[in-house]
Design a protein around this motif. Sequence first.
Motif, PDB file in Angstrom:
ATOM      1  N   ASP A 102      60.510  18.106  44.962  1.00  0.00           N
ATOM      2  CA  ASP A 102      60.633  16.653  44.875  1.00  0.00           C
ATOM      3  C   ASP A 102      59.381  16.130  44.189  1.00  0.00           C
ATOM      4  N   GLU A 103      59.374  14.826  43.909  1.00  0.00           N
ATOM      5  CA  GLU A 103      58.187  14.268  43.275  1.00  0.00           C
ATOM      6  C   GLU A 103      57.949  12.835  43.736  1.00  0.00           C
ATOM      7  N   ARG A 104      56.680  12.448  43.696  1.00  0.00           N
ATOM      8  CA  ARG A 104      56.273  11.075  43.995  1.00  0.00           C
ATOM      9  C   ARG A 104      55.297  10.624  42.922  1.00  0.00           C
ATOM     10  N   LYS A 105      55.671   9.576  42.217  1.00  0.00           N
ATOM     11  CA  LYS A 105      54.827   9.009  41.162  1.00  0.00           C
ATOM     12  C   LYS A 105      54.417  10.063  40.125  1.00  0.00           C
ATOM     13  N   GLY A 106      55.350  10.981  39.833  1.00  0.00           N
ATOM     14  CA  GLY A 106      55.100  11.979  38.803  1.00  0.00           C
ATOM     15  C   GLY A 106      54.434  13.246  39.293  1.00  0.00           C
ATOM     16  N   ARG A 155      59.132  19.429  49.350  1.00  0.00           N
ATOM     17  CA  ARG A 155      59.558  18.522  50.423  1.00  0.00           C
ATOM     18  C   ARG A 155      60.270  19.337  51.484  1.00  0.00           C
ATOM     19  N   VAL A 156      59.783  19.256  52.710  1.00  0.00           N
ATOM     20  CA  VAL A 156      60.406  19.941  53.844  1.00  0.00           C
ATOM     21  C   VAL A 156      60.958  18.893  54.796  1.00  0.00           C
ATOM     22  N   ILE A 157      62.208  19.031  55.167  1.00  0.00           N
ATOM     23  CA  ILE A 157      62.823  18.132  56.143  1.00  0.00           C
ATOM     24  C   ILE A 157      63.385  18.976  57.275  1.00  0.00           C
ATOM     25  N   VAL A 158      62.916  18.693  58.479  1.00  0.00           N
ATOM     26  CA  VAL A 158      63.450  19.350  59.673  1.00  0.00           C
ATOM     27  C   VAL A 158      64.443  18.373  60.305  1.00  0.00           C
ATOM     28  N   HIS A 159      65.701  18.749  60.305  1.00  0.00           N
ATOM     29  CA  HIS A 159      66.754  17.894  60.853  1.00  0.00           C
ATOM     30  C   HIS A 159      66.988  18.241  62.322  1.00  0.00           C
ATOM     31  N   SER A 160      66.904  17.245  63.180  1.00  0.00           N
ATOM     32  CA  SER A 160      67.227  17.471  64.593  1.00  0.00           C
ATOM     33  C   SER A 160      68.728  17.364  64.795  1.00  0.00           C
ATOM     34  N   LEU A 161      69.300  18.346  65.452  1.00  0.00           N
ATOM     35  CA  LEU A 161      70.724  18.344  65.771  1.00  0.00           C
ATOM     36  C   LEU A 161      70.945  18.066  67.262  1.00  0.00           C
ATOM     37  N   VAL A 209      38.490  26.576  43.066  1.00  0.00           N
ATOM     38  CA  VAL A 209      39.904  26.393  43.393  1.00  0.00           C
ATOM     39  C   VAL A 209      40.714  27.586  42.890  1.00  0.00           C
ATOM     40  N   VAL A 210      41.457  28.180  43.800  1.00  0.00           N
ATOM     41  CA  VAL A 210      42.342  29.291  43.460  1.00  0.00           C
ATOM     42  C   VAL A 210      43.764  28.798  43.262  1.00  0.00           C
ATOM     43  N   LYS A 211      44.185  27.876  44.106  1.00  0.00           N
ATOM     44  CA  LYS A 211      45.547  27.361  44.027  1.00  0.00           C
ATOM     45  C   LYS A 211      45.607  25.983  44.667  1.00  0.00           C
ATOM     46  N   THR A 212      46.494  25.134  44.140  1.00  0.00           N
ATOM     47  CA  THR A 212      46.695  23.791  44.684  1.00  0.00           C
ATOM     48  C   THR A 212      48.161  23.614  45.049  1.00  0.00           C
ATOM     49  N   GLY A 213      48.416  22.947  46.171  1.00  0.00           N
ATOM     50  CA  GLY A 213      49.782  22.686  46.596  1.00  0.00           C
ATOM     51  C   GLY A 213      49.961  21.236  46.999  1.00  0.00           C
ATOM     52  N   TYR A 214      51.193  20.747  46.894  1.00  0.00           N
ATOM     53  CA  TYR A 214      51.502  19.363  47.244  1.00  0.00           C
ATOM     54  C   TYR A 214      52.687  19.310  48.203  1.00  0.00           C
ATOM     55  N   GLY A 215      52.481  18.653  49.338  1.00  0.00           N
ATOM     56  CA  GLY A 215      53.564  18.393  50.280  1.00  0.00           C
ATOM     57  C   GLY A 215      54.047  16.976  50.098  1.00  0.00           C
ATOM     58  N   ILE A 216      55.332  16.815  49.854  1.00  0.00           N
ATOM     59  CA  ILE A 216      55.899  15.505  49.518  1.00  0.00           C
ATOM     60  C   ILE A 216      56.338  14.769  50.779  1.00  0.00           C
ATOM     61  N   GLY A 217      55.906  13.502  50.897  1.00  0.00           N
ATOM     62  CA  GLY A 217      56.306  12.665  52.022  1.00  0.00           C
ATOM     63  C   GLY A 217      57.627  11.973  51.774  1.00  0.00           C
TER      64      GLY A 217
END
Length: 246
Positions: free
Chosen positions: A50-54, A59-65, A213-221
């Motif tokens: 997913d992306e936010r502002k480019g 994006r991880v979504i945990v759905h409660s059942l 820096v070896v690696k960069t990651g982004y978690g999408i809200g």
Amino acid sequence: MRVLYYDCFSGISGDMNLGAMIDIGVDKGYLVNQLKKLNVDGYDITVNRDERKGITGTRVIVHSLEEGHHHRNFNDISTILDNSDLNNNIKKISQQLFLEVAKAEAKIHGKSVDEVHFHEVGAIDSIVDTVGAAVCLDKLDVDKVVFSPLATGRGFVNCAHGKFPVPAPATTEILAGIPIVSGDAEVELTTPTGAAIAKVFGDEYTKDFEFTVVKTGYGIGGRDNQVPNVLRVMLGEKKKLKNLHG
């Protein structure tokens, strides 16, 4: 020395953290399989790009059942962890995360830790976010974790007890001793789970860092705020200074 740096310019939440951890290299399949060792049902996980502002990330979504409200207390969650097949380090980290939230809720509501019933954090999706955070930290096996000042957001948020100011009282309590900034967004940017991650994982809190820096990651809200709603993490290497005195 392996360093994990959390750049929380747009806050931190449990799901953003999981997204950032997968984006930086924790295998999705490994995380899912480890979470199965909790031996609890009532949820599923979706992982996508997913992306936010480019800015693109995970994006991880945990759905409660689960049906209805399950207001588990600290002892309930401790029992789930004790009965799980997770390794001892993951259990320990998870216990620490939940205890931080329990202590904050207890202080706010004038109760003991054992009396407090988790509301949002007791739901199965929050349990998965929290234990998943412990799984990822254990897997990355870093020597040091550093956090930038945490953007909290401002305004008001709807909680189980009603409308609370941002940062919510539990979040504020957990963040005692940690540098924070309000940020520009009129929303909750740092959640109690995110605050607990910063409190338990953090070895240092600073906007200044020195590593390669070896690696960069982004978690999408979930929201699309004015500032990119992402959690940036950096995995880095830092050379240890030699002991000049032998």
